[in-house]
Design an enzyme around this catalytic site. Structure first.
Site, PDB file in Angstrom:
ATOM      1  N   ASP A 104      -1.390  -0.911   5.076  1.00  0.00           N
ATOM      2  CA  ASP A 104      -1.794   0.484   5.275  1.00  0.00           C
ATOM      3  C   ASP A 104      -1.090   1.079   6.490  1.00  0.00           C
ATOM      4  O   ASP A 104      -0.632   2.235   6.464  1.00  0.00           O
ATOM      5  CB  ASP A 104      -3.311   0.553   5.446  1.00  0.00           C
ATOM      6  CG  ASP A 104      -3.794   1.970   5.720  1.00  0.00           C
ATOM      7  OD1 ASP A 104      -3.741   2.800   4.795  1.00  0.00           O
ATOM      8  OD2 ASP A 104      -4.203   2.246   6.870  1.00  0.00           O
ATOM      9  N   ASP A 151       0.851  -1.180   0.000  1.00  0.00           N
ATOM     10  CA  ASP A 151       0.000   0.000   0.000  1.00  0.00           C
ATOM     11  C   ASP A 151       0.888   1.232   0.000  1.00  0.00           C
ATOM     12  O   ASP A 151       2.109   1.163   0.208  1.00  0.00           O
ATOM     13  CB  ASP A 151      -0.918   0.010   1.228  1.00  0.00           C
ATOM     14  CG  ASP A 151      -2.122   0.915   1.066  1.00  0.00           C
ATOM     15  OD1 ASP A 151      -2.326   1.437  -0.053  1.00  0.00           O
ATOM     16  OD2 ASP A 151      -2.858   1.119   2.054  1.00  0.00           O
ATOM     17  N   GLU A 185      26.681  12.615 -37.887  1.00  0.00           N
ATOM     18  CA  GLU A 185      27.651  11.538 -37.701  1.00  0.00           C
ATOM     19  C   GLU A 185      29.031  12.128 -37.421  1.00  0.00           C
ATOM     20  O   GLU A 185      29.307  13.306 -37.730  1.00  0.00           O
ATOM     21  CB  GLU A 185      27.681  10.650 -38.960  1.00  0.00           C
ATOM     22  CG  GLU A 185      28.645   9.480 -38.924  1.00  0.00           C
ATOM     23  CD  GLU A 185      28.356   8.501 -37.796  1.00  0.00           C
ATOM     24  OE1 GLU A 185      28.741   8.826 -36.643  1.00  0.00           O
ATOM     25  OE2 GLU A 185      27.777   7.435 -38.063  1.00  0.00           O
ATOM     26  N   GLU A 216       1.627   4.032  -3.983  1.00  0.00           N
ATOM     27  CA  GLU A 216       1.131   2.653  -4.102  1.00  0.00           C
ATOM     28  C   GLU A 216       2.063   1.812  -4.959  1.00  0.00           C
ATOM     29  O   GLU A 216       2.375   0.659  -4.621  1.00  0.00           O
ATOM     30  CB  GLU A 216      -0.283   2.675  -4.676  1.00  0.00           C
ATOM     31  CG  GLU A 216      -1.314   3.203  -3.686  1.00  0.00           C
ATOM     32  CD  GLU A 216      -2.613   3.629  -4.348  1.00  0.00           C
ATOM     33  OE1 GLU A 216      -3.609   3.800  -3.627  1.00  0.00           O
ATOM     34  OE2 GLU A 216      -2.631   3.801  -5.594  1.00  0.00           O
ATOM     35  N   ASP A 240      -5.232  -2.735  -2.379  1.00  0.00           N
ATOM     36  CA  ASP A 240      -6.552  -2.121  -2.480  1.00  0.00           C
ATOM     37  C   ASP A 240      -6.598  -1.016  -3.530  1.00  0.00           C
ATOM     38  O   ASP A 240      -7.582  -0.287  -3.638  1.00  0.00           O
ATOM     39  CB  ASP A 240      -7.023  -1.584  -1.125  1.00  0.00           C
ATOM     40  CG  ASP A 240      -6.089  -0.530  -0.552  1.00  0.00           C
ATOM     41  OD1 ASP A 240      -5.918   0.520  -1.197  1.00  0.00           O
ATOM     42  OD2 ASP A 240      -5.525  -0.758   0.538  1.00  0.00           O
ATOM     43  N   HIS A 246      19.202   6.322 -39.512  1.00  0.00           N
ATOM     44  CA  HIS A 246      18.752   6.558 -40.886  1.00  0.00           C
ATOM     45  C   HIS A 246      18.749   5.270 -41.716  1.00  0.00           C
ATOM     46  O   HIS A 246      19.391   4.271 -41.349  1.00  0.00           O
ATOM     47  CB  HIS A 246      19.651   7.596 -41.564  1.00  0.00           C
ATOM     48  CG  HIS A 246      21.077   7.115 -41.722  1.00  0.00           C
ATOM     49  ND1 HIS A 246      21.486   6.257 -42.717  1.00  0.00           N
ATOM     50  CD2 HIS A 246      22.178   7.370 -40.967  1.00  0.00           C
ATOM     51  CE1 HIS A 246      22.778   6.014 -42.600  1.00  0.00           C
ATOM     52  NE2 HIS A 246      23.225   6.668 -41.536  1.00  0.00           N
TER      53      HIS A 246
END
Length: 394
Positions: free
Chosen positions: A132, A10, A272, A51, A78, A191
């Site tokens: 909790d 929780d 490049e 949570e 929950d 590319h």
């Protein structure tokens, strides 16, 4: 017989977002024995972030205790949102949860690789009292980490009290709290092939700058469709397409931008590497006549050909380009080249120069990263070429 485990998790936030914390515990599902308890503060965060953090702590506890092998793990929470998203029935739409969801899924995979399995189950809040209570300990600023010997838990024992591990008091500050909101997704696309690519010739910044070959154009169109499909499966936010200043990257980026309905922009720092007097040279010729110099170009980050640039110089400008791209937020698609893409991955993964050549980036391959304002980076995938199935390979 497989061992059955329960993870109860929780999290909460006083203010949502506000002062947040999480809690999690691991039980033996058969005996009810309490195996592990976790809690910690999160600073300022939302309920959903808290949570998910509890879920991650519970799964990590299973792995830390080396209980994953052949285990049937049932996660009970929950939070309907977290359960449905982890079960794959709901999308993860909010950016501040995407990284946490990916982290939780990675822990699920680790359990599965160890031989276990994980199932998610929603329970009413009244049935999640222990987790909790631990999350409230986290919101109170306490860090809890305790591994038990497997004795049955005392249902009347307080959630936090005598016999617990030492408590660390944490000063909550929004200035020092990791920021999970406002992430930027970066999709890197190499590319398509040119005649130089097909002939295995060096072609860097300042060279001949050829256009895409016919195969390269087909690859670019396929990559554009793949990027469009990728973004359609999520909440991309504002979309930007960037390209290097070289023709082949601009052509590839133009196909992607058209598929996404946006206008591309050019950032020459995505070009490049410049190979100086070797631009246009065939790799086979260099391997025969200049083997030592070729090895040095690959192995020495400070070596540059006359008129060219070193790997370290290239990496510095690409790092600046990457920072500018991330600062745009939303989703940024970059059409670039092999070495710049390797530089980005080496930077975010901490890969040294000796190992950089181990990174594969095929023509029009897709690589995706997610970057958070707190500096966190997650590489979602590298060198995805599934869209090229059915096309001739270079």
């Amino acid at each position: 017989m497989p061992r059955a485990l329960l993870v109860e998790a929780d999290g909460g936030s006083r203010g949502n977002p506000g002062v947040a914390g999480y809690g999690a515990l691991v039980r033996d599902a058969t005996t009810g024995a309490l195996l592990a308890e976790r809690a910690a503060p999160l600073g300022r965060a939302s309920n959903n972030v808290a949570e998910y953090s509890g879920l991650i702590a519970g799964l990590q506890a299973v792995l830390d205790l080396e209980l994953a092998g052949d285990a049937e793990v049932t996660v009970r929470m929950d939070s309907k949102l977290v359960v449905e998203q982890m079960a794959g029935r709901w999308k993860v739409k909010h950016q501040d949860m995407r990284r946490l969801a990916l982290q939780a899924r990675d822990l699920v995979r680790q359990v599965e690789w160890a031989g276990g399995q994980v199932d998610f189950r929603w329970i009413p809040r009244a049935d999640n009292a222990a987790a909790d209570a631990l999350s409230n300990d986290g919101m109170d600023g306490h860090t809890v980490r305790r591994d038990h010997g497997g004795a049955p838990a005392d249902p009347d024992a307080p959630a936090f009290g005598e016999g617990w591990a030492p408590v660390a008091e944490v000063v909550l500050s929004t200035e020092t709290t990791p920021t999970l909101e406002g992430s930027c997704r970066v999709v890197l696309v190499r590319h398509g092939v040119t005649e130089f690519t097909l002939a295995r010739r060096l072609d860097g910044r300042g060279g001949a700058d050829p256009e895409l070959a016919e195969l390269g154009l087909e690859q670019a169109r396929a990559a554009a469709g793949a990027v469009r499909d990728l973004l359609a499966r999520s909440e991309p936010g504002p979309v930007t397409v960037l390209t290097s200043a070289l023709t082949r990257a601009q052509q590839t980026g133009a196909e992607i931008a058209a598929a996404l309905g946006v206008e591309p922009s050019v950032d020459a720092d995505w070009d490049e590497q410049s190979f100086g007097d070797w631009d246009g040279a065939a790799m086979s010729e260099l391997a025969q006549g200049h083997r030592d110099e070729l090895v040095r170009l690959r192995s020495d980050p400070d070596y540059a050909r006359p008129g060219g640039e070193s790997h370290r110089q290239l990496a510095a400008r690409v790092s600046d380009a990457f920072a500018r791209a991330v600062a745009r937020g939303g989703t940024v698609v970059v059409a670039s080249h092999r070495k710049p893409l390797m530089c980005v991955l080496a930077q975010v993964l901490g890969i040294d120069h000796e190992r950089i050549w181990s990174i594969a980036t095929a023509p029009t391959s897709l690589t995706a990263l997610e970057v958070w304002p707190d500096g966190g980076v997650q590489v979602a995938f590298v060198n995805d070429v599934h869209h090229l199935q059915g096309l001739e390979t270079a």
